[in-house]
Scaffold this motif. Structure first.
Motif, PDB file in Angstrom:
ATOM      1  N   ALA A 123       0.829  -1.211   0.000  1.00  0.00           N
ATOM      2  CA  ALA A 123       0.000   0.000   0.000  1.00  0.00           C
ATOM      3  C   ALA A 123       0.860   1.256   0.000  1.00  0.00           C
ATOM      4  O   ALA A 123       0.564   2.227  -0.716  1.00  0.00           O
ATOM      5  N   GLU A 124       1.916   1.253   0.792  1.00  0.00           N
ATOM      6  CA  GLU A 124       2.798   2.417   0.849  1.00  0.00           C
ATOM      7  C   GLU A 124       3.535   2.612  -0.478  1.00  0.00           C
ATOM      8  O   GLU A 124       3.720   3.745  -0.937  1.00  0.00           O
ATOM      9  N   ASP A 125       3.952   1.517  -1.118  1.00  0.00           N
ATOM     10  CA  ASP A 125       4.607   1.627  -2.422  1.00  0.00           C
ATOM     11  C   ASP A 125       3.641   2.183  -3.467  1.00  0.00           C
ATOM     12  O   ASP A 125       4.010   3.034  -4.296  1.00  0.00           O
TER      13      ASP A 125
ATOM     14  N   GLY B 246      -3.750  -6.699  -8.377  1.00  0.00           N
ATOM     15  CA  GLY B 246      -2.634  -7.621  -8.224  1.00  0.00           C
ATOM     16  C   GLY B 246      -2.926  -8.646  -7.154  1.00  0.00           C
ATOM     17  O   GLY B 246      -3.902  -8.544  -6.396  1.00  0.00           O
ATOM     18  N   LEU B 247      -2.082  -9.667  -7.101  1.00  0.00           N
ATOM     19  CA  LEU B 247      -2.138 -10.687  -6.063  1.00  0.00           C
ATOM     20  C   LEU B 247      -0.786 -10.655  -5.349  1.00  0.00           C
ATOM     21  O   LEU B 247       0.098 -11.454  -5.638  1.00  0.00           O
ATOM     22  N   PRO B 248      -0.586  -9.718  -4.426  1.00  0.00           N
ATOM     23  CA  PRO B 248       0.719  -9.531  -3.786  1.00  0.00           C
ATOM     24  C   PRO B 248       1.138 -10.734  -2.950  1.00  0.00           C
ATOM     25  O   PRO B 248       0.323 -11.338  -2.251  1.00  0.00           O
TER      26      PRO B 248
ATOM     27  N   ALA C 284       3.966  -1.067  -7.728  1.00  0.00           N
ATOM     28  CA  ALA C 284       3.701  -1.787  -6.474  1.00  0.00           C
ATOM     29  C   ALA C 284       3.841  -3.291  -6.657  1.00  0.00           C
ATOM     30  O   ALA C 284       4.398  -3.989  -5.795  1.00  0.00           O
ATOM     31  N   ASN C 285       3.372  -3.819  -7.796  1.00  0.00           N
ATOM     32  CA  ASN C 285       3.491  -5.255  -8.048  1.00  0.00           C
ATOM     33  C   ASN C 285       4.946  -5.665  -8.218  1.00  0.00           C
ATOM     34  O   ASN C 285       5.377  -6.708  -7.702  1.00  0.00           O
ATOM     35  N   ALA C 286       5.719  -4.851  -8.931  1.00  0.00           N
ATOM     36  CA  ALA C 286       7.137  -5.160  -9.134  1.00  0.00           C
ATOM     37  C   ALA C 286       7.900  -5.114  -7.816  1.00  0.00           C
ATOM     38  O   ALA C 286       8.721  -5.992  -7.521  1.00  0.00           O
ATOM     39  N   LYS C 287       7.633  -4.107  -7.004  1.00  0.00           N
ATOM     40  CA  LYS C 287       8.312  -4.003  -5.711  1.00  0.00           C
ATOM     41  C   LYS C 287       7.895  -5.134  -4.778  1.00  0.00           C
ATOM     42  O   LYS C 287       8.696  -5.618  -3.968  1.00  0.00           O
ATOM     43  N   ASN C 288       6.642  -5.572  -4.890  1.00  0.00           N
ATOM     44  CA  ASN C 288       6.196  -6.683  -4.048  1.00  0.00           C
ATOM     45  C   ASN C 288       6.919  -7.975  -4.412  1.00  0.00           C
ATOM     46  O   ASN C 288       7.234  -8.784  -3.528  1.00  0.00           O
ATOM     47  N   ARG C 289       7.158  -8.192  -5.705  1.00  0.00           N
ATOM     48  CA  ARG C 289       7.917  -9.385  -6.092  1.00  0.00           C
ATOM     49  C   ARG C 289       9.274  -9.379  -5.411  1.00  0.00           C
ATOM     50  O   ARG C 289       9.693 -10.376  -4.818  1.00  0.00           O
ATOM     51  N   GLU C 290       9.975  -8.244  -5.481  1.00  0.00           N
ATOM     52  CA  GLU C 290      11.304  -8.166  -4.873  1.00  0.00           C
ATOM     53  C   GLU C 290      11.214  -8.281  -3.355  1.00  0.00           C
ATOM     54  O   GLU C 290      12.063  -8.910  -2.717  1.00  0.00           O
ATOM     55  N   TRP C 291      10.168  -7.666  -2.762  1.00  0.00           N
ATOM     56  CA  TRP C 291       9.969  -7.775  -1.316  1.00  0.00           C
ATOM     57  C   TRP C 291       9.757  -9.235  -0.917  1.00  0.00           C
ATOM     58  O   TRP C 291      10.311  -9.706   0.090  1.00  0.00           O
TER      59      TRP C 291
END
Length: 330
Positions: A45-47, A142-144, A264-271
């Motif tokens: 959410a923050e991203d 997305g599906l984080p 946000a989806n790209a950053k979630n993958r890395e997270w």
């Protein structure tokens, strides 16, 4: 269903919500968990909010269920009263239960395969789920991922095989998960998450089937002292947005939102990939004993899980889900 609930909103309130200029609205983003780095909902959410602000839109994250619990959030999204929320995937399952296949144990071997299936691979199955949600006034953004793969936590003993489960009772999220646990040779008891700690204290249940992040977020490591790394599927959440709100945006605003979702989806993958490398150490630091079953023991968990796939997801979607998983392998 959600569409029926949309009709319950007073016409005046809905009219005001839709009539407000989309670009002038603050984008409100709802999450259930507290603002802690271990919670992917809050991080996602923050991203997303940061990317919106960079594009010139106002955005605020409301954490700790301050805007309501998951069902209330989805109702508000479907009615156009809330712009964005990160919720339990069960909110999608109420509309299209085929989404449950993405969490069925051992459908996907790792998070990389899961993300390829949900973000990169052409999937008529997922497209159909998106269309059914859109009919309810909600878009799937997305599906984080939630971090490391699913495993077993309990407060009694180390579990290295299905035989070690016979005298344990596990908290289940629903009747279908009870059947999964029965296939593993143990008992399941449906318990709401807010009641879980009390259920353990009262010896109603001994543990649960969850990703490593859950006890870290909710401090369940204070009493769940054993974790079995089953590598039984990538946990995920549902990033959802209001279809009415999105439709009311101008082309420039839609481009900003689309780019923010992609970010946000790209950053979630890395997270997610990073979390997988640190969560076990965090559990150990919290005093949790880690058990890694042998390949043979994991194969038995997988075999028994596959026997109930047609219970964990609609029976007619099993073959389509397996085909998607196969198409998403490297």
């Amino acid at each position: 269903m959600l569409k029926n609930l949309r009709r319950t909103l007073p016409g005046l309130a809905l009219g005001l919500a839709i009539a407000a200029p989309a670009a002038a609205q603050e984008v409100r983003i709802a999450v259930q968990c507290p603002p802690v780095p271990a919670c992917s909902d809050w991080v996602y959410a923050e991203d997303f909010a940061a990317a919106l602000r960079e594009g010139g839109m106002e955005a605020t994250v409301f954490d700790s269920a301050s805007l309501g619990k998951d069902p209330e959030i989805v109702d508000q999204l479907s009615q156009g009263l809330l712009q964005f929320g990160v919720t339990n995937f069960v909110m999608i399952a109420q509309v299209d239960p085929r989404i449950l296949g993405f969490l069925a144990p051992y459908v996907f071997e790792n998070s990389q395969q899961f993300f390829r299936a949900t973000q990169e691979t052409d999937s008529p199955l997922l497209d159909g789920i998106r269309e059914n949600m859109a009919d309810q006034g909600v878009k799937i953004a997305g599906l984080p991922g939630l971090g490391g793969q699913m495993g077993l936590f309990n407060d009694e003993k180390a579990v290295a095989s299905v035989e070690d489960l016979t005298d344990l009772r596990l908290r289940a999220i629903d009747a279908n998960q009870v059947k999964l646990f029965e296939a593993w040779g143990t008992q399941g008891v449906v318990v709401d998450m807010p009641e879980f700690a009390g259920a353990v204290q009262q010896e109603i249940v001994d543990g649960y089937f969850n990703p490593p992040a859950v006890p870290l977020i909710f401090r369940h490591t204070e009493f769940l002292t054993h974790f079995t790394d089953l590598k039984a599927g990538t946990p995920f959440r549902a990033a959802l947005m209001s279809a009415d709100w999105y439709a009311g945006l101008g082309d420039d605003e839609k481009a900003i939102v689309d780019a923010a979702v992609e970010t946000a989806n790209a950053k979630n993958r890395e997270w997610t990939y990073a979390a997988e490398t640190t969560e076990i150490e965090q559990l150990e630091a919290a005093g949790v004993t880690i058990t890694s079953p042998t390949d043979e023991a994991l194969a038995e968990f997988k075999r028994r899980s596959q026997e109930v796939w047609d219970t964990l997801m609609p029976a007619g979607s099993v073959a389509e889900m397996q085909a998607l998983a196969d198409a998403s392998k490297e």
